[in-house]
Design a protein around this motif. Structure first.
Motif, short mmCIF file in Angstrom:
data_model
loop_
_atom_site.label_atom_id
_atom_site.label_comp_id
_atom_site.label_asym_id
_atom_site.label_seq_id
_atom_site.Cartn_x
_atom_site.Cartn_y
_atom_site.Cartn_z
N GLU A 22 0.83 -1.20 0.00
CA GLU A 22 0.00 0.00 0.00
C GLU A 22 0.87 1.26 0.00
N PRO A 23 1.61 1.47 -1.08
CA PRO A 23 2.50 2.64 -1.13
C PRO A 23 1.75 3.96 -1.04
N ASP A 24 0.52 3.99 -1.58
CA ASP A 24 -0.24 5.23 -1.50
C ASP A 24 -0.57 5.61 -0.06
N SER A 66 4.51 4.61 -5.52
CA SER A 66 3.08 4.81 -5.79
C SER A 66 2.84 5.15 -7.25
N TYR A 114 2.55 7.03 1.43
CA TYR A 114 2.76 8.40 0.94
C TYR A 114 1.86 9.36 1.70
N TRP A 143 -2.69 10.67 -9.41
CA TRP A 143 -1.44 10.57 -8.67
C TRP A 143 -0.45 11.64 -9.13
#
Length: 906
Positions: free
Chosen positions: A370-372, A401, A375, A417
């Motif tokens: 879950e890179p978002d 992300s 971030y 993004w």
């Protein structure tokens, strides 16, 4: 009264009353404080002791406890000590050390005093530390008791003591020490801040009393919870229902050592949780917090609000426990996008290096799934407090992300993004990340025109340096929808204009490309106006220099003359003139000067600008000063503007400027009708500035006419036009005189006839006549010949005059025979014909002399003959006859005359 915290006030009572008292107490205060105490001696024990809360006592002394010890002996004596709340709390349940301060002095000594003796304050005893070993020793002693040595019974007695009803113990050992051990043991089950609330009395006879635990030797009726050690302990389980008691029940697993360690943990919590709270509330919070710690450590499900409350509270966890709390909160923040939780965790990481290291690994692991969320977590913290230590983490999360969005996400997600990253503050240093993302996403636009459009719009706002590269990518352009697609592919003017409304940045990029590629079809008047409006707004901070409106306009001015439509060039010139953009105007004119279209365009632009004449002069003067245009071109420009306004009087400054230019430069050529129109304006406005140059040009044109009638008619027209101006007329007379001098006599004779009778041209006619008269006088003789002839004539006339004129003294007799005789003697010197010629000449000479004498200027009233003659010699008197002319010529050749002002004027 103020009581020092480092020393204790005290007083002593006996059966006879007050025996001794500290000097800072009054007997009345002592009596009021004594009423708060209920402790009685027991025959079975040498003393009885108790600690009581003095709240609400009649003395007005507040926030105090009272330590009382009743001594058993010959005399009943009770010693009272005032204990400030903070002092008692600091003792942390070490009641035996407190009691020891009451063992001295010898109390019997007080019985011998007639008045109360003054006492010195008592010193606080040293505060003892309840180590784990001391607690274990005490608890083991309690559990070893044959009667109540059961933790359930002990906990119930504590629950009874904490209850509002309080606890009464009956049938217990009469030994005060044993009773104090029990009380102190119950105290040790409580956190240190709560122990001072366990007030007690080891022996009570008189009721009621406020102490929570009381011992008595007789079974009495009371509302208290009763523990009768003789009949067996029978307390209800409900005494264990409070949060704190439940936590103790849960802690007790039969291992006293582990139990003691857990109590120690609760004790540490209470130091920050209990201050300022009531006993029950404080204990409840300690219990709840302890239970929460256990659940967090054991991975039980815990309400996230509880975790937040603990971390934000007055007693946040520390060490490994803090790590577990923060880890729980971090997972929640990532999963639920809880900004409050995120900021709490991040702040804790900033404050604790070990925690930061622990949770950074959690964040690193979370990037894979879950890179978002990672971030957003980091972004939330940075939005609250800029910390450069977090920037590499943010950049890594952004890269991961964005990579996921490019590889796996749909177009909308990808653009979202990129927009998110693009809008971040410059301090986050995400420009390179965004640039790499844009390049990576570029290929996806080849099959997705909407994505390409969104990417271009994003680049226009956030990465304008990349915009030109994207617009030059034919694969992107091929997929773009309306209006950008047709604007770039087919250079559709309508689509192009519509595209300009997409934003300043994209508009400037499109205009730059159109100018760069010489696409004249889209550089319409509307779009030029749009570009100009952008330029008047100033620098566009979001685009590089080459996309600045002023730069694009400069490019148009530099090379637009070779490909722009005339109407576009005209609009550019007009706008530059109106706005006073002289540098741009000069640049554009310099380029247009190489094309024949300059002057119609320049004239139209000046006309469109509606500048007042003085500003028109300034504008044209600038480019003429640059030698971009010649004086002839400047004159042509002025004349077109003048003609467009039908030679209106408002154009006078321009007409005068034309006059100056043709006066200063011989090169500019003007049509005769323009010169006549200028002369008409000069006459109407009485402008000497216009009249003289126009008249000069016209007189030259007139003099060049071969036909005398036409010359005279034009000369008459000219002279009528300059009658108002003596200066111009004088100049023209001088010029005419010079011209007449150059004309042959035959032309002058004919011209003199055509001029005769024209009253307006009298001066002109006089010059022609005079010129003919002079030439007639001189004939073909040179001045030398003329001078010789005049000398001969003078000699003969002088001889005749000397011979026959009277000198005033006497008359000369004229004897005709004598004259004939003299002449006859020389008759042979002439032939008969010569005699006849001589006779005729003498006759006509006499007649001429008579006529000349009659025509001379006569003396008159106010003017003597001498004055006339002197005036003729000096040239001040106008000759009226041949005799006058002879005198004038004499003054001329003698150098007596000065040139007149009209002769000086050129």
């Amino acid at each position: 009264m103020i009581y020092p915290q480092s020393s204790l006030a005290h007083f002593i009572y006996g059966s006879s009353g007050l025996l001794a008292i500290s000097q800072n107490l009054t007997p009345e205060e002592a009596a009021a404080l004594r009423d708060c105490v209920s402790v009685d001696v027991s025959p079975q024990s040498p003393y009885a002791v108790g600690i009581f809360d003095a709240a609400g006592n009649a003395s007005g002394i507040s926030d105090m406890f009272i330590l009382a010890r009743a001594h058993n002996g010959e005399h009943s004596i009770t010693h009272y000590v005032l204990l400030p709340r903070l002092a008692l709390q600091a003792m942390a349940g070490s009641i035996k050390s407190l009691i020891e301060i009451l063992e001295e002095p010898t109390l019997i000594d007080f019985m011998q005093q007639d008045t109360p003796q003054l006492l010195k304050p008592l010193d606080l005893p040293p505060t003892l530390t309840w180590t784990a070993d001391k607690r274990l020793l005490l608890f083991n002693k309690m559990l070893a008791d044959p009667i109540y040595g059961d933790m359930q019974i002990i906990l119930k007695m504590l629950g009874a003591a904490l209850d509002e009803r309080g606890l009464l113990i009956y049938g217990f050992s009469s030994d005060a020490e044993a009773r104090l051990d029990l009380v102190q043991g119950l105290m040790m089950l409580l956190p240190a801040p709560a122990r001072l609330e366990i007030t007690f009395s080891t022996n009570v006879v008189t009721f009621p009393t406020s102490a929570r635990i009381i011992f008595t030797e007789t079974n009495i009726l009371t509302d208290r919870w009763i523990v009768d050690f003789k009949a067996g302990i029978n307390l209800p389980d409900t005494l264990l229902d409070s949060p704190y008691m439940r936590s103790l029940v849960a802690l007790w697993q039969g291992d006293i050592k582990s139990f003691t360690a857990e109590l120690r943990s609760m004790d540490l919590m209470a130091a920050t949780l209990m201050p300022g709270k009531s006993l029950q509330d404080g204990l409840a919070q300690v219990a709840e917090r302890y239970l929460l710690d256990v659940q967090v450590l054991s991975d039980h499900t815990v309400a996230i609000e509880q975790i937040k409350a603990v971390i934000k509270g007055d007693a946040p966890p520390a060490g490994a426990l803090l790590g577990r709390y923060a880890e729980r909160l971090l997972y929640h923040a990532l999963q639920e996008r809880d900004t409050e939780a995120a900021e709490m965790v991040a702040r804790a990481m900033d404050e604790d290096a070990e925690l930061d290291q622990l949770l950074n690994q959690v964040l690193t692991n979370a990037l894979e799934t879950e890179p978002d969320s990672v971030y957003l977590f980091i972004r939330t913290h940075l939005s609250q407090k800029m910390n450069e230590r977090w920037l590499p983490r943010l950049q890594t999360a952004a890269v991961v992300s964005l990579r996921v969005a490019i590889n796996d996400g749909d177009g909308e997600t990808l653009i979202s993004w990129m927009k998110l990253i693009a809008r971040e503050p410059a301090a986050y240093q995400l420009g390179e990340v965004l640039q790499e993302g844009l390049l990576a996403a570029q290929k996806r636009t080849y099959d997705d025109g909407d994505l390409g459009y969104q990417l271009l719009m994003l680049a226009s706002k956030r990465l304008p340096a990349s915009l030109e590269m994207l617009l030059d990518d034919l694969s992107i352009v091929a997929a773009l929808p309306y209006p950008l697609g047709p604007a770039l592919r087919e250079h559709n003017p309508e689509a192009f204009t519509t595209s300009l409304a997409l934003g300043r940045e994209i508009a400037l990029a499109l205009l730059h490309q159109a100018v760069r590629d010489h696409i004249s079809a889209v550089i319409t008047l509307t779009n030029i106006d749009f570009l100009w409006t952008l330029s008047t707004d100033g620098v566009v901070n979001t685009v590089p220099d080459y996309l600045q409106p002023s730069h694009i306009l400069t490019q148009l001015a530099t090379d637009g003359s070779s490909w722009l439509m005339p109407e576009a060039l005209e609009r550019l010139l007009t706008l530059a003139i109106i706005a006073g953009q002289i540098d741009l105007f000069r640049l554009l004119v310099a380029q247009l000067a190489q094309h024949e279209a300059l002057f119609p365009l320049l004239t139209a632009a000046l006309q469109n600008s509606a500048l007042p004449p003085d500003q028109v002069l300034n504008v044209v003067g600038q480019v003429m000063g640059d030698e971009t245009i010649t004086p002839q071109q400047a004159v042509n420009t002025y004349l077109r503007l003048i003609a467009n306004r039908a030679w209106h009087k408002n154009m006078l400054p321009l007409i005068e400027q034309v006059a100056r230019l043709i006066h200063q430069n011989q090169a500019p050529m003007l049509q005769p009708e323009i010169l006549w129109r200028m002369l008409q304006t000069a006459t109407e406005t009485k402008s000497e500035t216009i009249a003289r140059p126009a008249g000069k040009r016209l007189i030259a044109l007139i003099e060049a006419l071969p036909e005398d009638t036409s010359l005279t008619e034009n000369l008459l027209r000219l002279w009528e036009g300059v009658q108002w101006s003596a200066t111009t007329r004088l100049y023209l007379i001088t010029h005419w005189r010079d011209w007449i001098h150059t004309q042959p006599t035959i032309r002058l004779q004919a011209l003199e006839k055509t001029l005769d009778g024209k009253r307006v041209l009298e001066e002109v006619h006089a010059i022609a006549q005079t010129t003919l008269a002079v030439r007639k006088m001189l004939g073909k003789r040179s001045l030398e010949d003329f001078a010789d002839a005049i000398g001969t004539t003078y000699t003969i006339l002088q001889t005749i005059s000397d011979s026959f004129d009277r000198d005033g003294r006497q008359a000369i007799a004229f004897d005709q025979p004598t004259v004939r005789a003299e002449l006859d003697s020389r008759q042979s010197e002439l032939t008969p014909d010569e005699r006849k010629v001589l006779a005729k000449n003498l006759k006509e000479l006499a007649q001429i002399v008579i006529l000349m004498a009659d025509s001379r200027s006569k003396a008159a009233f106010g003017r003597r003959g001498d004055d006339i003659e002197r005036g003729l010699l000096k040239g001040d008197q106008q000759p009226q006859s041949a005799i006058d002319t002879i005198k004038w010529l004499s003054g001329y050749f003698d150098g007596m005359q000065q040139k007149t002002s009209d002769e000086d004027d050129t």
